[in-house]
Scaffold this active site. Structure first.
Site, PDB file in Angstrom:
ATOM      1  N   GLY A 170      39.002  49.366  65.168  1.00 50.47           N
ATOM      2  CA  GLY A 170      39.623  49.934  66.350  1.00 50.47           C
ATOM      3  C   GLY A 170      39.783  48.868  67.414  1.00 50.47           C
ATOM      4  O   GLY A 170      39.074  47.851  67.407  1.00 50.47           O
ATOM      5  N   GLN A 196      40.553  45.623  75.785  1.00 52.26           N
ATOM      6  CA  GLN A 196      40.046  44.494  75.004  1.00 52.26           C
ATOM      7  C   GLN A 196      41.076  43.384  74.849  1.00 52.26           C
ATOM      8  O   GLN A 196      40.732  42.283  74.424  1.00 52.26           O
ATOM      9  CB  GLN A 196      39.584  44.971  73.626  1.00 52.26           C
ATOM     10  CG  GLN A 196      38.368  45.872  73.690  1.00 52.26           C
ATOM     11  CD  GLN A 196      37.960  46.317  72.314  1.00 52.26           C
ATOM     12  OE1 GLN A 196      38.500  47.277  71.776  1.00 52.26           O
ATOM     13  NE2 GLN A 196      37.023  45.588  71.724  1.00 52.26           N
ATOM     14  N   CYS A 251      31.122  45.727  68.249  1.00 55.18           N
ATOM     15  CA  CYS A 251      32.351  45.700  69.043  1.00 55.18           C
ATOM     16  C   CYS A 251      32.925  44.290  69.023  1.00 55.18           C
ATOM     17  O   CYS A 251      32.179  43.315  69.140  1.00 55.18           O
ATOM     18  CB  CYS A 251      32.019  46.125  70.475  1.00 55.18           C
ATOM     19  SG  CYS A 251      33.441  46.195  71.570  1.00 55.18           S
ATOM     20  N   LEU A 252      34.239  44.199  68.906  1.00 52.73           N
ATOM     21  CA  LEU A 252      34.883  42.885  68.931  1.00 52.73           C
ATOM     22  C   LEU A 252      34.663  42.171  70.260  1.00 52.73           C
ATOM     23  O   LEU A 252      34.682  40.941  70.309  1.00 52.73           O
ATOM     24  CB  LEU A 252      36.379  43.031  68.653  1.00 52.73           C
ATOM     25  CG  LEU A 252      36.747  43.553  67.256  1.00 52.73           C
ATOM     26  CD1 LEU A 252      38.243  43.846  67.180  1.00 52.73           C
ATOM     27  CD2 LEU A 252      36.320  42.577  66.181  1.00 52.73           C
ATOM     28  N   HIS A 279      33.919  55.529  70.684  1.00 50.98           N
ATOM     29  CA  HIS A 279      33.674  54.128  71.035  1.00 50.98           C
ATOM     30  C   HIS A 279      34.926  53.498  71.655  1.00 50.98           C
ATOM     31  O   HIS A 279      34.859  52.867  72.713  1.00 50.98           O
ATOM     32  CB  HIS A 279      33.245  53.351  69.779  1.00 50.98           C
ATOM     33  CG  HIS A 279      33.097  51.882  69.980  1.00 50.98           C
ATOM     34  ND1 HIS A 279      31.875  51.259  69.966  1.00 50.98           N
ATOM     35  CD2 HIS A 279      34.008  50.907  70.200  1.00 50.98           C
ATOM     36  CE1 HIS A 279      32.054  49.950  70.172  1.00 50.98           C
ATOM     37  NE2 HIS A 279      33.338  49.720  70.314  1.00 50.98           N
ATOM     38  N   GLU A 280      36.060  53.680  70.998  1.00 48.05           N
ATOM     39  CA  GLU A 280      37.296  53.078  71.501  1.00 48.05           C
ATOM     40  C   GLU A 280      37.740  53.731  72.810  1.00 48.05           C
ATOM     41  O   GLU A 280      38.185  53.040  73.728  1.00 48.05           O
ATOM     42  CB  GLU A 280      38.406  53.140  70.455  1.00 48.05           C
ATOM     43  CG  GLU A 280      38.128  52.350  69.188  1.00 48.05           C
ATOM     44  CD  GLU A 280      37.768  50.891  69.423  1.00 48.05           C
ATOM     45  OE1 GLU A 280      38.229  50.292  70.422  1.00 48.05           O
ATOM     46  OE2 GLU A 280      37.007  50.338  68.609  1.00 48.05           O
ATOM     47  N   HIS A 292      36.117  52.500  75.998  1.00 52.42           N
ATOM     48  CA  HIS A 292      36.714  51.306  76.620  1.00 52.42           C
ATOM     49  C   HIS A 292      37.698  51.704  77.721  1.00 52.42           C
ATOM     50  O   HIS A 292      37.803  51.018  78.736  1.00 52.42           O
ATOM     51  CB  HIS A 292      37.455  50.456  75.584  1.00 52.42           C
ATOM     52  CG  HIS A 292      36.569  49.599  74.746  1.00 52.42           C
ATOM     53  ND1 HIS A 292      35.831  48.557  75.250  1.00 52.42           N
ATOM     54  CD2 HIS A 292      36.316  49.624  73.412  1.00 52.42           C
ATOM     55  CE1 HIS A 292      35.160  47.973  74.270  1.00 52.42           C
ATOM     56  NE2 HIS A 292      35.440  48.604  73.140  1.00 52.42           N
TER      57      HIS A 292
END
Length: 187
Positions: free
Chosen positions: A45, A50, A98-99, A140-141, A144
């Protein structure tokens, strides 16, 4: 085009995102770039903050984790202006990464039963009840978009224990195999 991923400590990750409208400039190109960036970075995701944009846009392809979480099989979404409603259910604690927080993972408690409302890239409305690990990915996404990171859901003691790792990301000492933007240096 592969876009740089903004890492922990960058202020863009702590600003709430705004809804977008159908006249959003070059939306299809941005969404295509988000998909390419997510796949290149080996994520499941990616949210617009991000990549430095505080717009309510998320891409998710949960298929890579479907071997362990069958509900993720074939689940691929472009979420525009998503709204998550947490439904009843037990809280489940699972590791999340997470990225924007490379090489970290922490046990995060979440209710894994949600109702998701969104429009797709053509601004067609959708609504779906989602359960299990897929609900965790969506939450989670979407966090953000609300200026939250998964580490906001862990205990203050755990955050203190990973403080040096977080500081290494902020200071630019953490290196990864995908393009990134570090937090601006303090003067």
């Amino acid at each position: 085009m592969k876009l740089p991923i903004y890492l922990y400590g960058h202020p863009v990750l702590r600003k709430e995102s705004k809804d977008i409208t159908p006249d959003y400039p070059d939306l299809k190109t941005l969404v295509a770039d988000m998909w390419e960036t997510m796949y290149y970075s080996e994520g499941v995701g990616l949210a617009a903050p991000q990549i430095g944009k505080n717009d309510r846009i998320v891409v998710i392809d949960a298929s890579p984790v479907s071997e362990h979480f069958p509900e993720c099989e074939g689940k691929k979404f472009t979420l525009i202006n998503p709204v998550v409603e947490v439904l009843d259910g037990e809280t489940v604690t699972r590791d999340e990464g997470c990225l924007s927080l490379p090489d970290l993972s922490e046990a995060v408690p979440r209710v894994e039963h949600i109702r998701l409302k969104w429009v797709d890239e053509n601004f067609e409305p959708h609504e779906e009840e989602i359960s299990g690990f897929l609900a965790r990915i969506v939450q989670h996404e979407c966090d953000h978009l609300e200026a939250k990171l998964y580490i906001d859901h862990i205990s203050p003691i755990r955050r203190q224990l990973i403080r040096s790792k977080l500081n290494n990301i902020i200071s630019g000492k953490k290196r990864v195999d995908y393009p990134v933007r570090y937090a601006p240096k303090k003067k």
